[in-house]
Motif scaffolding. Structure first.
Motif, short mmCIF file in Angstrom:
data_model
loop_
_atom_site.label_atom_id
_atom_site.label_comp_id
_atom_site.label_asym_id
_atom_site.label_seq_id
_atom_site.Cartn_x
_atom_site.Cartn_y
_atom_site.Cartn_z
N ARG A 1 96.34 -18.37 13.45
CA ARG A 1 96.96 -17.43 12.51
C ARG A 1 95.93 -16.43 11.97
O ARG A 1 96.20 -15.24 11.84
CB ARG A 1 97.62 -18.18 11.35
N HIS A 2 94.73 -16.94 11.66
CA HIS A 2 93.66 -16.08 11.15
C HIS A 2 93.28 -15.03 12.20
O HIS A 2 93.11 -13.84 11.86
CB HIS A 2 92.45 -16.92 10.76
N LEU A 3 93.13 -15.44 13.46
CA LEU A 3 92.78 -14.49 14.51
C LEU A 3 93.88 -13.45 14.71
O LEU A 3 93.60 -12.27 14.94
CB LEU A 3 92.50 -15.23 15.83
N LYS A 4 95.14 -13.87 14.60
CA LYS A 4 96.26 -12.93 14.75
C LYS A 4 96.25 -11.92 13.61
O LYS A 4 96.43 -10.72 13.83
CB LYS A 4 97.58 -13.68 14.78
N GLN A 5 96.01 -12.40 12.39
CA GLN A 5 95.95 -11.49 11.25
C GLN A 5 94.78 -10.50 11.39
O GLN A 5 94.91 -9.32 11.09
CB GLN A 5 95.83 -12.27 9.94
N ARG B 1 92.64 0.85 13.88
CA ARG B 1 92.51 1.69 15.06
C ARG B 1 93.63 2.75 15.11
O ARG B 1 93.39 3.89 15.51
CB ARG B 1 92.54 0.84 16.33
N LEU B 2 94.83 2.36 14.72
CA LEU B 2 95.94 3.32 14.71
C LEU B 2 95.68 4.43 13.71
O LEU B 2 95.92 5.62 13.98
CB LEU B 2 97.26 2.61 14.39
N ALA C 1 95.11 -6.51 11.62
CA ALA C 1 94.37 -5.62 10.72
C ALA C 1 93.53 -4.63 11.53
O ALA C 1 93.48 -3.43 11.20
CB ALA C 1 93.49 -6.43 9.78
N ALA C 2 92.89 -5.11 12.59
CA ALA C 2 92.07 -4.22 13.43
C ALA C 2 92.96 -3.20 14.13
O ALA C 2 92.57 -2.02 14.28
CB ALA C 2 91.29 -5.04 14.45
#
Length: 189
Positions: free
Chosen positions: A20-24, A33-34, A28-29
């Motif tokens: 979950r932390h990696l997905k969040q 980038r967007l 966020a990244a």
């Protein structure tokens, strides 16, 4: 075993939190980038390059899959994916237990069984009668596996045949012996 199961469940929870932390962090990244792409191009819809930690997420997903596999094995006491447990296999149902000590005393001159109750004359005659109806190869396979306590693989190596052939000879021998015993009981009764 319950302690081991608890440890695996704790590890699964920790891995789920990490996932979950990696997905969040990826989300966020992606937003960052967007925003950067919008500022540089001036367009409302910009395409991002994908998750920054794709390799890490894949590794964690594989670890969770492995942990789930082990947990299922520990909870069911069976290998996941098998339809039947080992206790319901046909090979185990057909096995007819014999006393290896008696077989070793009867057929081995250098017996290591050390049985304190050798066969009497009548039992020896009955065993000889039943085994006399077997072919030489069936008798060899039967005596080596049940009398001398060799494994199927060891018997196959000794006789120069395949392991499945040994099993076939033993099955045939057991069937013939069962028929002879049944017919001798009918004649005696």
């Amino acid at each position: 075993m319950q302690d081991l199961l608890c440890e695996y469940q704790k590890t699964r929870k920790a891995l789920n939190r990490l996932q979950r932390h990696l997905k969040q962090a990826d989300d966020a990244a992606r937003v960052v980038r967007l925003d950067m792409a919008k500022r540089q191009t001036g367009k409302a819809k910009a395409v991002s390059n994908g998750p920054a930690r794709k390799g890490d997420r894949r590794l964690v997903e594989e670890m969770i899959g492995s942990i789930d596999y082990v947990i299922e094995w520990l909870e069911t006491c069976r290998q996941p994916g098998n339809r039947r447990g080992v206790e319901r296999r046909a090979g185990y149902e057909r096995e007819r237990p014999m006393d290896p000590a008696l077989m070793q005393v009867m057929f081995s001159s250098d017996s290591t069984a050390g049985s304190s109750c050798p066969l009497d004359k009548q039992e020896a005659d009955q065993l000889e009668y039943v085994l006399s109806w077997l072919t030489e190869r069936e008798r060899d396979c039967f005596v080596l596996t049940h009398g001398e306590c060799f494994s199927l693989e060891e018997t196959a190596q000794l006789l120069g045949i395949t392991k499945s052939s040994v099993q076939t000879y033993i099955t045939r021998a057991q069937n013939k012996m069962a028929q002879r015993i049944a017919s001798s009981l009918v004649l005696a009764g």
